[in-house]
Design an enzyme around this catalytic site. Sequence first.
Site, PDB file in Angstrom:
ATOM      1  N   CYS A  79     -10.231  -4.825   0.362  1.00  0.00           N
ATOM      2  CA  CYS A  79     -11.331  -3.862   0.458  1.00  0.00           C
ATOM      3  C   CYS A  79     -12.240  -3.996  -0.766  1.00  0.00           C
ATOM      4  CB  CYS A  79     -10.788  -2.439   0.575  1.00  0.00           C
ATOM      5  SG  CYS A  79     -10.248  -1.734  -1.002  1.00  0.00           S
ATOM      6  N   GLU A 121       0.448   5.201   0.654  1.00  0.00           N
ATOM      7  CA  GLU A 121      -0.412   6.283   1.147  1.00  0.00           C
ATOM      8  C   GLU A 121       0.125   7.637   0.712  1.00  0.00           C
ATOM      9  OE1 GLU A 121      -0.869   5.651   5.387  1.00  0.00           O
ATOM     10  OE2 GLU A 121      -2.099   3.853   5.027  1.00  0.00           O
ATOM     11  N   ASN A 132       0.839  -1.198   0.000  1.00  0.00           N
ATOM     12  CA  ASN A 132       0.000   0.000   0.000  1.00  0.00           C
ATOM     13  C   ASN A 132       0.872   1.245   0.000  1.00  0.00           C
ATOM     14  OD1 ASN A 132       0.609  -0.898   2.673  1.00  0.00           O
ATOM     15  ND2 ASN A 132      -1.030   0.323   3.536  1.00  0.00           N
ATOM     16  N   CYS A 181     -10.720  -3.082  -4.182  1.00  0.00           N
ATOM     17  CA  CYS A 181      -9.781  -4.104  -4.673  1.00  0.00           C
ATOM     18  C   CYS A 181     -10.523  -5.364  -5.123  1.00  0.00           C
ATOM     19  CB  CYS A 181      -8.755  -4.432  -3.597  1.00  0.00           C
ATOM     20  SG  CYS A 181      -7.608  -3.065  -3.311  1.00  0.00           S
ATOM     21  N   GLU A 239      -3.153  -4.581  -2.974  1.00  0.00           N
ATOM     22  CA  GLU A 239      -3.712  -5.492  -3.986  1.00  0.00           C
ATOM     23  C   GLU A 239      -3.769  -4.830  -5.350  1.00  0.00           C
ATOM     24  OE1 GLU A 239      -4.861  -4.776  -1.029  1.00  0.00           O
ATOM     25  OE2 GLU A 239      -5.747  -6.512  -0.026  1.00  0.00           O
ATOM     26  N   CYS A 264      -4.188   0.706  -2.465  1.00  0.00           N
ATOM     27  CA  CYS A 264      -3.992  -0.521  -1.679  1.00  0.00           C
ATOM     28  C   CYS A 264      -2.931  -1.420  -2.310  1.00  0.00           C
ATOM     29  CB  CYS A 264      -5.283  -1.319  -1.601  1.00  0.00           C
ATOM     30  SG  CYS A 264      -6.589  -0.519  -0.679  1.00  0.00           S
TER      31      CYS A 264
HETATM   32  N1  THU Z   1      -5.248  -1.408   2.602  1.00  0.00           N
HETATM   33  C1  THU Z   1      -4.693  -2.250   1.665  1.00  0.00           C
HETATM   34  O1  THU Z   1      -3.564  -2.044   1.202  1.00  0.00           O
HETATM   35  N2  THU Z   1      -5.448  -3.293   1.267  1.00  0.00           N
HETATM   36  C2  THU Z   1      -6.689  -3.579   1.710  1.00  0.00           C
HETATM   37  O2  THU Z   1      -7.347  -4.454   1.187  1.00  0.00           O
HETATM   38  C3  THU Z   1      -7.240  -2.839   2.836  1.00  0.00           C
HETATM   39  C4  THU Z   1      -6.560  -1.565   3.160  1.00  0.00           C
HETATM   40  C5  THU Z   1      -4.445  -0.267   3.053  1.00  0.00           C
HETATM   41  C6  THU Z   1      -4.978   1.064   2.620  1.00  0.00           C
HETATM   42  C7  THU Z   1      -4.411   1.963   3.690  1.00  0.00           C
HETATM   43  O3  THU Z   1      -3.088   2.331   3.316  1.00  0.00           O
HETATM   44  C8  THU Z   1      -4.326   1.084   4.913  1.00  0.00           C
HETATM   45  O4  THU Z   1      -4.408  -0.248   4.454  1.00  0.00           O
HETATM   46  C9  THU Z   1      -5.425   1.329   5.936  1.00  0.00           C
HETATM   47  O5  THU Z   1      -6.671   1.292   5.346  1.00  0.00           O
END
Ligand code: THU
Length: 132
Positions: A88, A47, A45, A91, A58, A56
């Site tokens: 999520c 940010e 991920n 994704c 994925e 994310c």
């Molecule tokens: N996140 C992912 O990378 N994958 C997911 O399926 C759920 C959430 C990340 C997004 C964000 O950087 C952090 O997790 C918190 O939501």
Amino acid sequence: MVDVPWEQLFEAAELARQRAHAPYSKFHVGAVILCDDGSISAGCNVENASYGLTVCAERNAVGGMVLGGKKPVAVAIVVDSREPTPPCGMCRQVLAEFGAPTLPISSRTVSGTVAKWTIAELLPHAFTRSFL
Ligand code: THU
């Protein structure tokens, strides 16, 4: 039916997780897609100070898979949380674009608890190109 090397995928996903750029949530996620030619595409991920720009793990892994012209056979996710987390909703929709309904997705915590689903279980009644 492909014999999925889950241990190897989780190891690669853990390496990806360690590369996560998640200074805001501090929730580091690694994802690896096993592709139809046996190669893998990893993502973490990423940010941003403008929070909504976060991508994310994925979906970042999907980018590499598409770049290689491949299709997904299995998805492995590693998270540092109490329980394994599924992808999520955004994704799930992106994975459903490329995977068969039976696409296996497995998530593991750093401490080793595993959960497993298919994409059809995570996203029933998916909106796909068949509706267009
Ligand atoms: N996140 C992912 O990378 N994958 C997911 O399926 C759920 C959430 C990340 C997004 C964000 O950087 C952090 O997790 C918190 O939501």
